[in-house]
Scaffold this motif. Structure first.
Motif, PDB file in Angstrom:
ATOM      1  N   ALA A  21       0.832  -1.208   0.000  1.00 37.80           N
ATOM      2  CA  ALA A  21       0.000   0.000   0.000  1.00 37.80           C
ATOM      3  C   ALA A  21       0.870   1.262   0.000  1.00 37.80           C
ATOM      4  CB  ALA A  21      -0.934   0.002   1.204  1.00 37.80           C
ATOM      5  N   GLU A  22       1.934   1.275   0.791  1.00 39.28           N
ATOM      6  CA  GLU A  22       2.827   2.440   0.804  1.00 39.28           C
ATOM      7  C   GLU A  22       3.475   2.645  -0.559  1.00 39.28           C
ATOM      8  OE1 GLU A  22       4.214   2.437   5.483  1.00 39.28           O
ATOM      9  OE2 GLU A  22       5.372   1.294   4.028  1.00 39.28           O
ATOM     10  N   THR A  23       3.877   1.564  -1.194  1.00 42.27           N
ATOM     11  CA  THR A  23       4.493   1.669  -2.521  1.00 42.27           C
ATOM     12  C   THR A  23       3.498   2.221  -3.531  1.00 42.27           C
ATOM     13  OG1 THR A  23       6.018  -0.137  -2.055  1.00 42.27           O
ATOM     14  CG2 THR A  23       5.618   0.360  -4.372  1.00 42.27           C
ATOM     15  N   LYS A  24       2.275   1.723  -3.510  1.00 45.03           N
ATOM     16  CA  LYS A  24       1.259   2.198  -4.451  1.00 45.03           C
ATOM     17  C   LYS A  24       0.938   3.670  -4.200  1.00 45.03           C
ATOM     18  CE  LYS A  24      -2.858   0.776  -6.813  1.00 45.03           C
ATOM     19  NZ  LYS A  24      -3.639  -0.395  -7.133  1.00 45.03           N
ATOM     20  N   LEU A  25       0.817   4.050  -2.940  1.00 41.47           N
ATOM     21  CA  LEU A  25       0.532   5.442  -2.610  1.00 41.47           C
ATOM     22  C   LEU A  25       1.702   6.343  -2.995  1.00 41.47           C
ATOM     23  CD1 LEU A  25      -1.472   7.434  -1.499  1.00 41.47           C
ATOM     24  CD2 LEU A  25      -0.758   6.811   0.812  1.00 41.47           C
ATOM     25  N   TRP A  26       2.915   5.904  -2.742  1.00 40.50           N
ATOM     26  CA  TRP A  26       4.090   6.679  -3.119  1.00 40.50           C
ATOM     27  C   TRP A  26       4.136   6.897  -4.638  1.00 40.50           C
ATOM     28  CZ3 TRP A  26       7.013  10.357  -2.015  1.00 40.50           C
ATOM     29  CH2 TRP A  26       8.253  10.572  -2.631  1.00 40.50           C
ATOM     30  N   ASN A  27       3.793   5.870  -5.396  1.00 40.50           N
ATOM     31  CA  ASN A  27       3.785   6.013  -6.857  1.00 40.50           C
ATOM     32  C   ASN A  27       2.761   7.041  -7.321  1.00 40.50           C
ATOM     33  OD1 ASN A  27       5.906   4.268  -7.388  1.00 40.50           O
ATOM     34  ND2 ASN A  27       4.576   2.474  -7.426  1.00 40.50           N
ATOM     35  N   ALA A  28       1.706   7.244  -6.547  1.00 43.90           N
ATOM     36  CA  ALA A  28       0.709   8.260  -6.877  1.00 43.90           C
ATOM     37  C   ALA A  28       1.137   9.656  -6.421  1.00 43.90           C
ATOM     38  CB  ALA A  28      -0.634   7.909  -6.248  1.00 43.90           C
ATOM     39  N   LEU A  29       1.935   9.727  -5.359  1.00 43.60           N
ATOM     40  CA  LEU A  29       2.325  11.018  -4.776  1.00 43.60           C
ATOM     41  C   LEU A  29       3.617  11.595  -5.359  1.00 43.60           C
ATOM     42  CD1 LEU A  29       1.719  10.250  -0.996  1.00 43.60           C
ATOM     43  CD2 LEU A  29       0.316  11.707  -2.466  1.00 43.60           C
ATOM     44  N   ARG A  30       4.515  10.731  -5.762  1.00 43.18           N
ATOM     45  CA  ARG A  30       5.858  11.196  -6.145  1.00 43.18           C
ATOM     46  C   ARG A  30       5.818  12.040  -7.412  1.00 43.18           C
ATOM     47  NH1 ARG A  30       9.290   6.309  -8.516  1.00 43.18           N
ATOM     48  NH2 ARG A  30      10.826   7.849  -7.957  1.00 43.18           N
ATOM     49  N   ASN A  31       6.856  12.805  -7.603  1.00 47.72           N
ATOM     50  CA  ASN A  31       7.016  13.663  -8.790  1.00 47.72           C
ATOM     51  C   ASN A  31       5.881  14.670  -8.956  1.00 47.72           C
ATOM     52  OD1 ASN A  31       9.407  12.322  -9.490  1.00 47.72           O
ATOM     53  ND2 ASN A  31       8.251  10.722 -10.538  1.00 47.72           N
ATOM     54  N   ARG A  32       5.360  15.156  -7.832  1.00 42.10           N
ATOM     55  CA  ARG A  32       4.345  16.225  -7.843  1.00 42.10           C
ATOM     56  C   ARG A  32       3.107  15.870  -8.664  1.00 42.10           C
ATOM     57  NH1 ARG A  32       6.673  21.077  -5.882  1.00 42.10           N
ATOM     58  NH2 ARG A  32       8.918  20.909  -5.651  1.00 42.10           N
ATOM     59  N   GLN A  33       2.707  14.618  -8.629  1.00 38.62           N
ATOM     60  CA  GLN A  33       1.581  14.157  -9.444  1.00 38.62           C
ATOM     61  C   GLN A  33       0.214  14.615  -8.939  1.00 38.62           C
ATOM     62  OE1 GLN A  33       2.051  10.052 -11.248  1.00 38.62           O
ATOM     63  NE2 GLN A  33       3.409   9.932  -9.469  1.00 38.62           N
ATOM     64  N   LEU A  97      -4.991   0.110  -1.954  1.00 39.59           N
ATOM     65  CA  LEU A  97      -4.756  -0.942  -2.945  1.00 39.59           C
ATOM     66  C   LEU A  97      -5.914  -1.102  -3.921  1.00 39.59           C
ATOM     67  CD1 LEU A  97      -3.066  -3.548  -0.612  1.00 39.59           C
ATOM     68  CD2 LEU A  97      -1.951  -2.176  -2.384  1.00 39.59           C
ATOM     69  N   SER A  98      -7.136  -0.864  -3.460  1.00 38.25           N
ATOM     70  CA  SER A  98      -8.287  -1.116  -4.337  1.00 38.25           C
ATOM     71  C   SER A  98      -8.889   0.141  -4.954  1.00 38.25           C
ATOM     72  CB  SER A  98      -9.377  -1.865  -3.559  1.00 38.25           C
ATOM     73  OG  SER A  98      -9.902  -1.042  -2.526  1.00 38.25           O
ATOM     74  N   ASN A  99      -8.532   1.336  -4.428  1.00 38.45           N
ATOM     75  CA  ASN A  99      -9.153   2.563  -4.923  1.00 38.45           C
ATOM     76  C   ASN A  99      -8.179   3.735  -4.854  1.00 38.45           C
ATOM     77  OD1 ASN A  99     -10.997   4.468  -5.807  1.00 38.45           O
ATOM     78  ND2 ASN A  99     -12.045   4.624  -3.828  1.00 38.45           N
ATOM     79  N   ILE A 100      -7.037   3.596  -5.486  1.00 40.94           N
ATOM     80  CA  ILE A 100      -6.021   4.648  -5.421  1.00 40.94           C
ATOM     81  C   ILE A 100      -6.530   5.957  -6.024  1.00 40.94           C
ATOM     82  CG2 ILE A 100      -4.832   3.982  -7.562  1.00 40.94           C
ATOM     83  CD1 ILE A 100      -3.197   5.292  -4.303  1.00 40.94           C
ATOM     84  N   GLU A 101      -7.411   5.877  -7.026  1.00 38.33           N
ATOM     85  CA  GLU A 101      -7.940   7.105  -7.630  1.00 38.33           C
ATOM     86  C   GLU A 101      -8.778   7.888  -6.615  1.00 38.33           C
ATOM     87  OE1 GLU A 101      -8.449   4.015  -9.005  1.00 38.33           O
ATOM     88  OE2 GLU A 101      -7.024   4.122 -10.665  1.00 38.33           O
ATOM     89  N   GLY A 102      -9.601   7.183  -5.850  1.00 41.74           N
ATOM     90  CA  GLY A 102     -10.398   7.840  -4.821  1.00 41.74           C
ATOM     91  C   GLY A 102      -9.532   8.425  -3.717  1.00 41.74           C
ATOM     92  N   VAL A 103      -8.513   7.692  -3.323  1.00 37.94           N
ATOM     93  CA  VAL A 103      -7.573   8.184  -2.311  1.00 37.94           C
ATOM     94  C   VAL A 103      -6.893   9.451  -2.821  1.00 37.94           C
ATOM     95  CG1 VAL A 103      -5.392   7.656  -1.132  1.00 37.94           C
ATOM     96  CG2 VAL A 103      -7.230   5.946  -1.195  1.00 37.94           C
ATOM     97  N   ALA A 104      -6.454   9.443  -4.074  1.00 39.00           N
ATOM     98  CA  ALA A 104      -5.792  10.616  -4.660  1.00 39.00           C
ATOM     99  C   ALA A 104      -6.732  11.821  -4.687  1.00 39.00           C
ATOM    100  CB  ALA A 104      -5.288  10.290  -6.065  1.00 39.00           C
ATOM    101  N   MET A 105      -8.014  11.590  -4.952  1.00 38.13           N
ATOM    102  CA  MET A 105      -8.987  12.685  -4.973  1.00 38.13           C
ATOM    103  C   MET A 105      -9.152  13.305  -3.579  1.00 38.13           C
ATOM    104  SD  MET A 105     -11.856  11.129  -7.578  1.00 38.13           S
ATOM    105  CE  MET A 105     -13.082  12.325  -7.092  1.00 38.13           C
ATOM    106  N   VAL A 106      -9.174  12.469  -2.552  1.00 38.19           N
ATOM    107  CA  VAL A 106      -9.285  12.980  -1.184  1.00 38.19           C
ATOM    108  C   VAL A 106      -8.034  13.792  -0.822  1.00 38.19           C
ATOM    109  CG1 VAL A 106      -9.406  12.312   1.268  1.00 38.19           C
ATOM    110  CG2 VAL A 106     -10.835  11.145  -0.434  1.00 38.19           C
TER     111      VAL A 106
END
Length: 115
Positions: A21-33, A97-106
């Motif tokens: 989960a940390e790896t998936k979240l980091w991949n969404a957060l890194r590089n000012r995404q 893990l199951s809803n990274i898009e929703g997490v990113a929106m929050v």
């Protein structure tokens, strides 16, 4: 000095042994995404090491498993972080893990709010 070296060593160890989960979240957060904001991972704040931090918006993001549910230790930790001026967002590992898009929106919505 010794304490800072131990914290840095622990931070490096946590980065090397991230959960899925940390790896998936980091991949969404890194590089000012997300909204162009920079995040760092396994960042020490006081005696605590936070999963992810946006320093500019004083926002801490944690990816947690079930072991943190209603944990008094984490209530104390969150209170300390708030006292330091940080907002804390916690996400369950299964949500990441199951809803990274929703997490990113929050997260993006939280970044839009003033700290």
């Amino acid at each position: 000095m010794r304490s800072r070296i131990l914290v840095t060593t622990k931070s490096r160890e946590l980065r090397a042994n991230s959960t899925d989960a940390e790896t998936k979240l980091w991949n969404a957060l890194r590089n000012r995404q997300i909204a162009g904001f920079k995040f760092v991972r396994q960042e020490p704040i006081g005696r605590y090491i936070c999963d992810f931090v946006c320093r500019e918006k004083t926002l801490v993001i944690e990816a947690d498993g079930g072991q943190h549910l209603e944990s008094e230790r984490y209530k104390v930790r969150d209170r300390y972080l708030r006292e330091q001026g940080y907002r804390v967002l916690r996400f369950w590992n299964n949500d990441v893990l199951s809803n990274i898009e929703g997490v990113a929106m929050v997260i993006e919505a939280a970044l839009g709010k003033s700290g």
